[in-house]
Design an enzyme around this catalytic site. Structure first.
Site, mmCIF file in Angstrom:
data_model
loop_
_atom_site.group_PDB
_atom_site.id
_atom_site.type_symbol
_atom_site.label_atom_id
_atom_site.label_comp_id
_atom_site.label_asym_id
_atom_site.label_seq_id
_atom_site.Cartn_x
_atom_site.Cartn_y
_atom_site.Cartn_z
ATOM 1 N N HIS A 92 13.552 -2.287 0.719
ATOM 2 C CA HIS A 92 12.685 -1.662 1.211
ATOM 3 C C HIS A 92 11.462 -1.151 0.014
ATOM 4 O O HIS A 92 12.060 0.144 -0.471
ATOM 5 C CB HIS A 92 13.162 -0.490 1.995
ATOM 6 N N HIS A 94 6.835 -0.443 -1.734
ATOM 7 C CA HIS A 94 5.647 -0.399 -1.442
ATOM 8 C C HIS A 94 4.980 -0.442 -2.645
ATOM 9 O O HIS A 94 4.690 0.248 -2.899
ATOM 10 C CB HIS A 94 5.327 0.650 -0.886
ATOM 11 N N LYS A 97 1.003 -0.217 -2.614
ATOM 12 C CA LYS A 97 0.927 1.806 -2.862
ATOM 13 C C LYS A 97 1.288 1.833 -4.589
ATOM 14 O O LYS A 97 0.796 3.075 -5.308
ATOM 15 C CB LYS A 97 2.134 2.785 -2.114
ATOM 16 N N HIS A 243 9.328 1.203 10.349
ATOM 17 C CA HIS A 243 9.931 2.130 10.318
ATOM 18 C C HIS A 243 9.972 2.974 10.406
ATOM 19 O O HIS A 243 9.228 3.282 12.063
ATOM 20 C CB HIS A 243 8.473 2.817 9.102
ATOM 21 N N GLU A 246 10.825 9.354 10.373
ATOM 22 C CA GLU A 246 10.100 9.741 8.940
ATOM 23 C C GLU A 246 10.169 11.247 9.531
ATOM 24 O O GLU A 246 9.370 11.996 8.748
ATOM 25 C CB GLU A 246 9.763 9.285 8.255
ATOM 26 N N ASP A 344 12.108 2.416 -2.148
ATOM 27 C CA ASP A 344 10.695 3.302 -1.554
ATOM 28 C C ASP A 344 9.351 2.997 -2.360
ATOM 29 O O ASP A 344 9.450 2.519 -2.619
ATOM 30 C CB ASP A 344 11.225 4.872 -0.727
ATOM 31 N N ASN A 345 9.300 4.463 -2.100
ATOM 32 C CA ASN A 345 7.815 4.173 -3.262
ATOM 33 C C ASN A 345 7.615 4.321 -4.435
ATOM 34 O O ASN A 345 9.296 5.052 -5.129
ATOM 35 C CB ASN A 345 6.725 5.028 -2.491
#
Length: 453
Positions: A92, A94, A97, A243, A246, A344-345
């Site tokens: 997972h 991104h 981004k 998602h 959250e 994640d990010n």
């Protein structure tokens, strides 16, 4: 005779020499018992001292240290008791981004602020070159740290889908053989109210070999929208990746509704759900009902501990956050639910830090989620479990017959391994050490808004 390798450079040179010869034995290696099929005796409760034979890039044998006599014609290398972990699997992320933080000064560490800043940046800056350069930069970071497979979510609300999916396909081809790259589309689930729009995106994603995904936020028609997502995924033969929840709001119950939709549809594909933070704010009865349905439906869950810790319970009144933001991973695992950790990010409004280092993810996950005393099989959450979720047979373990893909660390115990960044690790692919330095942030300076001011 076993070749002594007292330091990193000597060990790296010996591994490269062994790979050139086509066969070598790496002795006195500590393998995590949950991530290997060797019958080695345990060096302690969670590691096994093992001799691993590499032949033509593959693992030819794993034996208890000292149980097999050295072959005079085979190079023998002493690992000095170092820990080896399988190549990481990050399910997972991104990548689209990544590294936009310098040009989003309005980001304030809140979820709402991150959404606003990201949408603005996407609208203004996400060209083919911008997305491709930042994604490739992120992939080089992940490769340096020892990751072999990544699934990224791609913002896919038109017209961005027409930019980001071709970029993904190009990068997947360029990185084939180094990182297995997957992608799932990402949009607010309200887009599924428009059947034509959903079909168009699904067709693009399916043609690219991707997964169907959405942000399942609370809305009165959520069940209908989820049914439409499941039906569309079935029609196009895609797995699903959501998602959900959250938020700290205990009324957010998308995880339960996703499990119910999976059961209603008798969905035969794989379903992964990320975040699920609100579950930790619900009462015992609600938690039990949700997790029983998730287990029955065979839904997998990925926790994003660093991003959740960063965003959840952030306050603007000068007070300290009261909870860690993560979901109920222990309770899920106890029910047999497949659970994973992921990055994640990275360096964007949703998480201002990070570098796609899955060792950091596991280290922080251990501290935030208390995955220790004993560590047990939790390392599977960054290797074998996400590999299974992503349908990557043979990834995430160190075992006979598998490719020689692993990372050697200086640490010899979990305490040593999790106490330092382990920046001097040796990443091994097909039995040979890789040469992949970290890219410099300055490489991105010529992209709009990313130059250091």
């Amino acid at each position: 005779m076993t070749r002594p390798t007292p330091d990193r450079q000597s060990l790296r040179e010996a591994l490269a020499d062994g790979a050139r010869h086509g066969r070598y034995v790496l002795r006195n290696l500590r393998l995590c018992s949950a991530l290997t099929t060797t019958g080695s005796t345990a060096a302690d409760a969670e590691f096994m001292l093992t001799d691993v034979t590499i032949e033509n890039g593959k693992i030819a044998a794993t034996n208890p240290t000292g149980c097999v006599a050295a072959d005079a014609g085979t190079l023998s290398i002493d690992a000095g008791g170092r820990v080896a972990l399988p190549a990481f699997v990050d399910c997972h992320t991104h990548l689209d981004k990544g590294h936009i933080l310098p040009r989003t000064p309005e980001a304030d560490g809140s979820f709402a602020g991150a959404m606003t800043a990201t949408i603005s940046d996407r609208t203004q800056n996400w060209s083919h070159e911008d997305v491709a350069r930042r994604m490739d930069f992120a992939l080089r970071c992940a490769y340096h740290y020892g990751t072999i497979a990544i699934r990224t979510h791609l913002d896919s609300k038109p017209p961005q889908d027409a930019i980001s999916w071709p970029v993904f396909q190009e990068l997947r081809d360029q990185w084939r053989g180094r990182i297995e790259l997957q992608a799932a589309c990402l949009f607010g689930i309200d887009l599924a109210r428009d059947q034509v729009a959903l079909e168009n995106i699904a067709r693009r994603v399916a043609a690219a070999g991707g997964m169907l995904g959405a942000v399942a936020f609370p809305t009165p028609d959520l069940d209908m929208l989820l049914d439409r997502m499941f039906a569309t995924a079935t029609r196009f033969g895609m797995d699903l990746d959501f998602h959900a929840d959250e938020t700290a709001d205990p009324s957010a119950d998308a995880l339960r509704r996703i499990a119910e939709a999976a059961l209603r549809s008798r969905f035969s594909g794989k379903v992964l759900v990320g975040h699920c933070c609100s579950l930790a704010r619900q009462d015992h009865a609600a938690v039990d009902e949700t997790l029983d349905k998730v287990a029955l439906a065979g839904v997998a869950v990925v926790s994003l501990p660093m991003c959740n810790l960063y965003l959840q319970d952030r306050r603007n009144d000068g007070t300290t956050p009261r909870w860690r933001g993560v979901t109920l991973l222990h309770e899920m695992k106890q029910r047999g639910i497949a659970v994973a950790l992921a990055s994640d990010n990275t360096r964007d409004p949703f998480y201002a830090y990070g570098d796609l280092d899955m060792m950091e993810t596991f280290r922080m996950g251990t501290r935030i989620l208390h995955l220790d005393h004993q560590v047990g099989d939790w390392p599977r959450a960054v290797s074998a479990t996400p590999a299974a979720i992503m349908r990557l047979d043979g990834k995430g373990v160190i075992a006979k017959g598998h490719s020689g893909d692993f990372t050697l660390f200086e640490g010899r115990t979990w305490s040593e391994l999790l106490s330092r960044p382990e920046g001097n690790r040796i990443v091994v692919r097909h039995g040979a050490p890789i040469d992949a330095p970290l890219p410099s942030y300055a490489e991105l300076d010529d992209l709009s808004g990313l130059a250091l001011q």
